[in-house]
Design an enzyme around this catalytic site. Sequence first.
Site, PDB file in Angstrom:
ATOM      1  N   GLY A  14      60.034  50.072  74.994  1.00 19.91           N
ATOM      2  CA  GLY A  14      59.433  50.545  73.762  1.00 19.91           C
ATOM      3  C   GLY A  14      59.252  49.720  72.422  1.00 19.91           C
ATOM      4  N   SER A  16      56.635  48.271  71.015  1.00 18.20           N
ATOM      5  CA  SER A  16      55.351  48.070  70.389  1.00 18.20           C
ATOM      6  C   SER A  16      55.398  48.764  68.874  1.00 18.20           C
ATOM      7  CB  SER A  16      54.067  48.958  71.126  1.00 18.20           C
ATOM      8  OG  SER A  16      54.587  50.140  71.031  1.00 18.20           O
ATOM      9  N   ARG A  17      56.444  49.219  68.360  1.00 19.39           N
ATOM     10  CA  ARG A  17      56.612  49.381  67.140  1.00 19.39           C
ATOM     11  C   ARG A  17      58.264  49.851  66.841  1.00 19.39           C
ATOM     12  NH1 ARG A  17      54.503  55.992  66.795  1.00 19.39           N
ATOM     13  NH2 ARG A  17      55.957  56.693  68.624  1.00 19.39           N
ATOM     14  N   ASN A  92      65.477  50.637  74.756  1.00 15.81           N
ATOM     15  CA  ASN A  92      65.057  51.003  73.367  1.00 15.81           C
ATOM     16  C   ASN A  92      64.474  52.244  73.298  1.00 15.81           C
ATOM     17  OD1 ASN A  92      64.571  50.635  70.154  1.00 15.81           O
ATOM     18  ND2 ASN A  92      62.630  50.511  71.155  1.00 15.81           N
ATOM     19  N   SER A 144      72.983  56.492  69.159  1.00 15.99           N
ATOM     20  CA  SER A 144      72.428  57.018  67.678  1.00 15.99           C
ATOM     21  C   SER A 144      73.879  57.424  67.187  1.00 15.99           C
ATOM     22  CB  SER A 144      71.560  58.015  68.027  1.00 15.99           C
ATOM     23  OG  SER A 144      71.427  58.722  66.644  1.00 15.99           O
ATOM     24  N   TYR A 157      68.687  65.688  71.893  1.00 16.51           N
ATOM     25  CA  TYR A 157      68.764  64.496  71.297  1.00 16.51           C
ATOM     26  C   TYR A 157      70.060  63.760  71.346  1.00 16.51           C
ATOM     27  CZ  TYR A 157      67.757  60.088  68.703  1.00 16.51           C
ATOM     28  OH  TYR A 157      67.970  58.721  68.210  1.00 16.51           O
ATOM     29  N   ALA A 158      71.024  64.583  70.607  1.00 19.04           N
ATOM     30  CA  ALA A 158      72.054  64.165  70.271  1.00 19.04           C
ATOM     31  C   ALA A 158      72.975  64.194  71.837  1.00 19.04           C
ATOM     32  CB  ALA A 158      72.943  65.161  69.638  1.00 19.04           C
ATOM     33  N   ALA A 159      72.893  65.021  72.468  1.00 22.75           N
ATOM     34  CA  ALA A 159      73.259  64.792  73.896  1.00 22.75           C
ATOM     35  C   ALA A 159      73.062  63.800  74.676  1.00 22.75           C
ATOM     36  CB  ALA A 159      73.312  66.220  74.678  1.00 22.75           C
ATOM     37  N   LYS A 161      71.904  61.038  73.393  1.00 19.67           N
ATOM     38  CA  LYS A 161      72.546  59.652  72.812  1.00 19.67           C
ATOM     39  C   LYS A 161      73.912  59.673  73.205  1.00 19.67           C
ATOM     40  CE  LYS A 161      68.820  57.794  71.639  1.00 19.67           C
ATOM     41  NZ  LYS A 161      68.310  56.546  72.306  1.00 19.67           N
TER      42      LYS A 161
END
Length: 254
Positions: A14, A16-17, A92, A144, A157-159, A161
């Site tokens: 990841g 590129s940005r 990443n 995160s 998302y939380a799980a 991370k």
Amino acid sequence: MSLDLSRLRILVTGGSRGIGAATVRLLSDLGARVAFTYLNQEQAALDLQAELRAQGRAVLAIRADQRLRADAQTAVAAVEAAWGGLDAFVGNAGIWAATPAELQEEDILQDILETNVTGLFRWNAEVIPALRRAGGGSLVLLSSTAGQRGEAGHGAYAASKGAVISLVKSLTPELGPHGIRVNAVAPGWVDTDMSASALRGDPAQRSRIAAAFPLGRIPEAGDLAGPVAFLLSPWAAAITGEVLNVNGGTVLCG
């Protein structure tokens, strides 16, 4: 003594940005040979590659999906073919999207978990043997604050991370005897394209979020690149199994 990464051959997913691109730039500035992956942002990836090559940097952009082990095989093979080995990996690439408990969309849920968790297992299965072939190395995986305290409306998302942190803690004793260090970097809010919908669309909301930072500002992508570079460097030679919190003091969990 300046930080010198000229001996390192590094693969960043990841790149590129956002945090990934900032990390690729800094690692290149510090002398590393850096390969980075992209999925949909081809022009941004090619522009970054051209920019760094024009500065005499050894850099390689590779189209790859973090969900796919076959793409991991291709990426690792490309790095080994170009530079003779792989010394470090930065996991990443990630997805952040809402998954309210009662309104979860199955395709979004699967994308988050496949990219942020399962994909890392698949990539590690290819990266770790390459690090062992090179005589050891380092992994830095992006977690995160959401993985530490949760995030309302973003449970998947939380799980995912939180799982990254557990993975780091599990890999540390497994890989340490092979000379491989494993650490995580855990950002909170960062002003990148991924968080643009929350930070750049509503000035009042941005102000509310910024007010939570003791430093008085929302971190930018470059604020994360330095901690990643440090963990990959010889300066962190005795650091493994750690979660480095880079959240501007908003979550005091260190």
